[in-house]
Enzyme design. Structure first.
Site, PDB file in Angstrom:
ATOM      1  N   LEU A   1       6.128  -0.493  -0.608  1.00  0.00           N
ATOM      2  CA  LEU A   1       6.331  -1.528  -1.614  1.00  0.00           C
ATOM      3  C   LEU A   1       5.594  -2.827  -1.285  1.00  0.00           C
ATOM      4  O   LEU A   1       5.558  -3.740  -2.109  1.00  0.00           O
ATOM      5  CB  LEU A   1       7.824  -1.850  -1.757  1.00  0.00           C
ATOM      6  CG  LEU A   1       8.724  -0.752  -2.278  1.00  0.00           C
ATOM      7  CD1 LEU A   1      10.168  -1.251  -2.329  1.00  0.00           C
ATOM      8  CD2 LEU A   1       8.267  -0.283  -3.648  1.00  0.00           C
ATOM      9  N   ARG A   2       5.005  -2.908  -0.094  1.00  0.00           N
ATOM     10  CA  ARG A   2       4.395  -4.178   0.306  1.00  0.00           C
ATOM     11  C   ARG A   2       3.294  -4.605  -0.658  1.00  0.00           C
ATOM     12  O   ARG A   2       3.272  -5.749  -1.108  1.00  0.00           O
ATOM     13  CB  ARG A   2       3.848  -4.117   1.729  1.00  0.00           C
ATOM     14  CG  ARG A   2       3.452  -5.512   2.227  1.00  0.00           C
ATOM     15  CD  ARG A   2       3.097  -5.528   3.687  1.00  0.00           C
ATOM     16  NE  ARG A   2       3.011  -6.889   4.169  1.00  0.00           N
ATOM     17  CZ  ARG A   2       1.999  -7.710   3.927  1.00  0.00           C
ATOM     18  NH1 ARG A   2       0.985  -7.338   3.182  1.00  0.00           N
ATOM     19  NH2 ARG A   2       1.999  -8.950   4.416  1.00  0.00           N
ATOM     20  N   LYS A   3       2.385  -3.724  -0.976  1.00  0.00           N
ATOM     21  CA  LYS A   3       1.291  -4.095  -1.883  1.00  0.00           C
ATOM     22  C   LYS A   3       1.826  -4.517  -3.254  1.00  0.00           C
ATOM     23  O   LYS A   3       1.430  -5.575  -3.753  1.00  0.00           O
ATOM     24  CB  LYS A   3       0.276  -2.960  -2.011  1.00  0.00           C
ATOM     25  CG  LYS A   3      -0.919  -3.346  -2.850  1.00  0.00           C
ATOM     26  CD  LYS A   3      -1.978  -2.267  -2.863  1.00  0.00           C
ATOM     27  CE  LYS A   3      -3.161  -2.722  -3.711  1.00  0.00           C
ATOM     28  NZ  LYS A   3      -4.221  -1.713  -3.732  1.00  0.00           N
TER      29      LYS A   3
ATOM     30  N   VAL B   1       3.569  -8.018  -2.723  1.00  0.00           N
ATOM     31  CA  VAL B   1       2.771  -9.140  -2.229  1.00  0.00           C
ATOM     32  C   VAL B   1       1.496  -9.358  -3.040  1.00  0.00           C
ATOM     33  O   VAL B   1       1.112 -10.494  -3.288  1.00  0.00           O
ATOM     34  CB  VAL B   1       2.437  -8.936  -0.731  1.00  0.00           C
ATOM     35  CG1 VAL B   1       1.509 -10.016  -0.212  1.00  0.00           C
ATOM     36  CG2 VAL B   1       3.716  -8.903   0.085  1.00  0.00           C
TER      37      VAL B   1
END
Length: 139
Positions: A97-99, A102
């Site tokens: 989920l980071r991309k 962010v």
């Protein structure tokens, strides 16, 4: 002899109770509004940062193989028996989920309760215990 920055690892692990509380609050008070959405979003993001930071400290301190991605950080510490297979699976879904959180935040679905919001508090708390156990065992 290894130099493992236990102080920095512990500082990050100590953030987990607040992150878990934020996730639990988001779930309990979920109304689909932007306020709950932002609480959820920030708590998920902080969960990612804690897990990857701790993983990086363990990799550096114990001179494990170099990680090529956020997912690889989790793969490495799982291979080194820091965490269970079940936690590895959930935390891998989390770091994916980071991309979206962010870099593609403008497309993030804030009106829906993300499934990890419900699952993650216990997983993060278990992760903290597993890391502490690993440090005791290895040091």
């Amino acid at each position: 002899m290894y130099y493992v920055n236990q102080e920095q690892i512990e500082r990050r692990l100590n953030a987990i109770p607040d992150i878990a509380a934020g996730l639990r609050h988001a779930e309990a008070s979920w109304d689909g509004g932007v306020g709950c959405g932002f609480i959820q979003e920030r708590a998920l993001h902080l969960g990612i940062e804690v897990v990857t930071d701790v993983g990086s400290y363990l990799i550096d301190g114990f001179i494990m193989r170099d990680a090529s991605s956020y997912e690889d950080i989790l793969d490495i510490i799982h291979e080194e028996k820091v965490m269970s297979a079940a936690n590895h699976e959930v935390l891998t879904r989390l770091v994916r989920l980071r991309k979206p959180l962010v870099q593609e935040y403008f497309d993030w679905e804030r009106q829906s309760l993300h499934p990890l919001t419900v699952e993650l508090p216990v997983v993060l708390e278990t992760f903290a215990a597993e890391v502490r156990d690993y440090l005791k065992r290895e040091l």
